[in-house]
Design an enzyme around this catalytic site. Structure first.
Site, PDB file in Angstrom:
ATOM      1  N   ASP A 261      27.422  36.045  63.598  1.00 23.44           N
ATOM      2  CA  ASP A 261      26.743  37.019  62.745  1.00 23.44           C
ATOM      3  C   ASP A 261      26.671  36.463  61.330  1.00 23.44           C
ATOM      4  O   ASP A 261      27.507  35.641  60.932  1.00 23.44           O
ATOM      5  CB  ASP A 261      27.504  38.353  62.704  1.00 23.44           C
ATOM      6  N   ASP A 284      22.914  35.876  66.091  1.00 27.10           N
ATOM      7  CA  ASP A 284      23.092  37.279  66.455  1.00 27.10           C
ATOM      8  C   ASP A 284      22.767  38.137  65.236  1.00 27.10           C
ATOM      9  O   ASP A 284      21.781  37.889  64.556  1.00 27.10           O
ATOM     10  CB  ASP A 284      24.517  37.501  66.978  1.00 27.10           C
ATOM     11  N   ASP A 288      25.997  43.386  61.011  1.00 29.92           N
ATOM     12  CA  ASP A 288      26.534  44.254  62.054  1.00 29.92           C
ATOM     13  C   ASP A 288      27.750  45.005  61.510  1.00 29.92           C
ATOM     14  O   ASP A 288      28.637  44.393  60.884  1.00 29.92           O
ATOM     15  CB  ASP A 288      26.936  43.453  63.286  1.00 29.92           C
ATOM     16  N   ARG A 341      16.583  46.537  66.024  1.00 31.64           N
ATOM     17  CA  ARG A 341      17.837  46.925  65.370  1.00 31.64           C
ATOM     18  C   ARG A 341      17.685  46.976  63.859  1.00 31.64           C
ATOM     19  O   ARG A 341      18.424  46.303  63.130  1.00 31.64           O
ATOM     20  CB  ARG A 341      18.977  45.981  65.762  1.00 31.64           C
TER      21      ARG A 341
END
Length: 449
Positions: A261, A284, A288, A341
């Protein structure tokens, strides 16, 4: 490693340029005395062994233009690769950069900005000596075609720019607020080892990142840290992990090509502010937030050339840790073709998604799942087939309240249910103005810190 910043500005105002652009069908009606012109600002934001990042801003000083191509030539073998905010190609030494769908129209004194990565010979990287806009040279010369007017022409200097707001707003103002390292001593880092040590040290600190730092994996960030990027500062190949710590500020950094991430906030981390960063081409998540974390503001960031953007809540079976937490504000972010997302939400309530600009998101914009409560307010959706919906994949639906959003070539999304009230004060920009506001201010390099 060599880092640096070079900038050159070229200005032209010519009546002959107006005539040429009109012939090309790119300008609206003009008088014989009208002067077309342009200003180009070219800078090398950072450079490293074998490569560099360039930033270009073109300002139209003449009549409105409905499409543009900027061309220049390199004299030392530089080769442009990936570009954002424009479509770039190169033939020999000549580079052509053409507008993309959202920045093709330039009003008088309107600007478009784009950037690119390129290779260089590690010896010489001179800036281009000239530019052309729609095949008209920006030379600074004047060739009148009629007698000059009796009143002085307007100045060719573009209007002064103003920085976007940089005040903390949203959930990170709650729970005692977020101050990061405060007035602690400043540490400037230029290597991966120095950055790793500074982030993981105990005690309050202000950490300045200079140049491009290449690294891998996730670097642990401890409590009471402010991490600021100097102009062009880049984190390449790795990301930051805020795990169980609190009071962290991350601003004005470019993250690219991370292998996990870019920023991971987890394990009940609280009071985090992630502001004015750029994210692209990672593995990714860009940002997050999960596992009971809380009181987070994600503001004025730009995500492009990336798929899975911002996940809030990692798993459907983590309700015991997440319910009552995961309260996040997402505002004035530029989801620039990022696929999905933007964010995807589980459990958090209320999650506030306001005044963001969504452009050509191929998957979807916002998803509310697993009994989350998401307020989607005052956003600008352009060429987005699925702006927002409830439920996603195997995750059950959450509540989603949508109000005062602006849609361009996009349908309204799926809303329903109720969302808890927002506890903090905030100023909502008019949704139809959000595209201009966000594209002018979001991402790294738009503020001075």
């Amino acid at each position: 490693m060599r880092t640096g910043r070079r900038r050159t500005t070229l200005i032209a105002t010519t009546a002959a340029a107006t005539a040429t652009l009109v012939t090309a069908g790119l300008l609206t009606s003009v008088s014989a005395q009208a002067a077309a012109g342009c200003q180009v600002t070219y800078s090398v934001a950072s450079q490293w062994s074998g490569g560099f990042t360039g930033n270009v801003t073109v300002t139209n000083l003449g009549d409105p233009v409905s499409g543009w191509t900027l061309r220049w030539s390199y004299g030392a073998g530089q080769q442009v690769g990936q570009a954002w905010g424009a479509t770039a190609s190169q033939s020999g030494s000549q580079v052509s950069a053409t507008n993309v769908d959202y920045n093709g129209s330039l009003a008088t004194n309107g600007s478009a900005a784009f950037g690119f990565n390129a290779s260089w010979n590690n010896s010489s990287n001179p800036a281009p000596s000239s530019f052309t806009l729609n095949d008209v040279a920006c030379t600074g010369s004047t060739t009148p075609t009629t007698p000059p007017p009796t009143t002085p022409p307007p100045s060719s200097t573009p209007p002064p720019s103003t920085q976007p707001p940089s005040t903390l707003v949203g959930w990170a103002t709650q729970n005692g607020g977020t101050t990061g390292g405060g007035n602690a001593a400043i540490t400037t880092v230029t290597t991966a080892s120095a950055l790793t040590s500074a982030l993981n040290a105990t005690g309050a600190a202000v950490i300045r990142v200079s140049g491009t730092i290449t690294c891998s994996g996730m670097l642990r960030v401890r409590s009471n840290k402010t991490i600021l990027g100097n102009y062009g500062a880049t984190i390449a190949g790795c990301g930051f992990n805020v795990s169980g710590d609190r009071n962290v500020i991350i601003r004005n950094l470019t993250f690219r090509s991370w292998n996990d991430d870019a920023i991971n906030v987890q394990e009940s981390a609280t009071n985090i502010w992630i502001d004015h960063n750029s994210f692209s081409n990672g593995y990714d998540g860009a940002v997050d937030i999960k596992r009971g974390s809380d009181f987070v503001t994600v503001s004025w960031n730009r995500v492009f050339s990336h798929d899975k953007t911002m996940l809030l809540g990692h798993s459907d079976d983590n309700a015991s840790q997440d319910v009552g937490h995961l309260r996040v504000s997402y505002h004035h972010n530029w989801f620039d073709g990022s696929n999905q997302r933007n964010p995807r939400v589980r459990f958090g309530n209320p999650v506030h998604v306001y005044n963001n600009y969504y452009r050509a998101n191929g998957g979807y914009g916002v998803a509310s799942t697993e009994n989350a409560g998401v307020l989607v307010e005052g956003n600008y959706f352009e060429n987005v087939d699925d702006p927002y919906h409830r439920g996603e994949g195997d995750s059950g639906p959450g509540s989603l309240v949508a109000r005062n959003n602006h849609f361009v070539n996009s349908p309204t999304g799926q809303a329903g249910g109720s969302v808890a009230s927002i506890p903090y004060s905030y100023q909502l920009d008019t949704a139809s103005n959000v595209k201009a506001v966000v594209t002018a201010g979001a991402g790294a390099g738009r503020i001075t810190v």
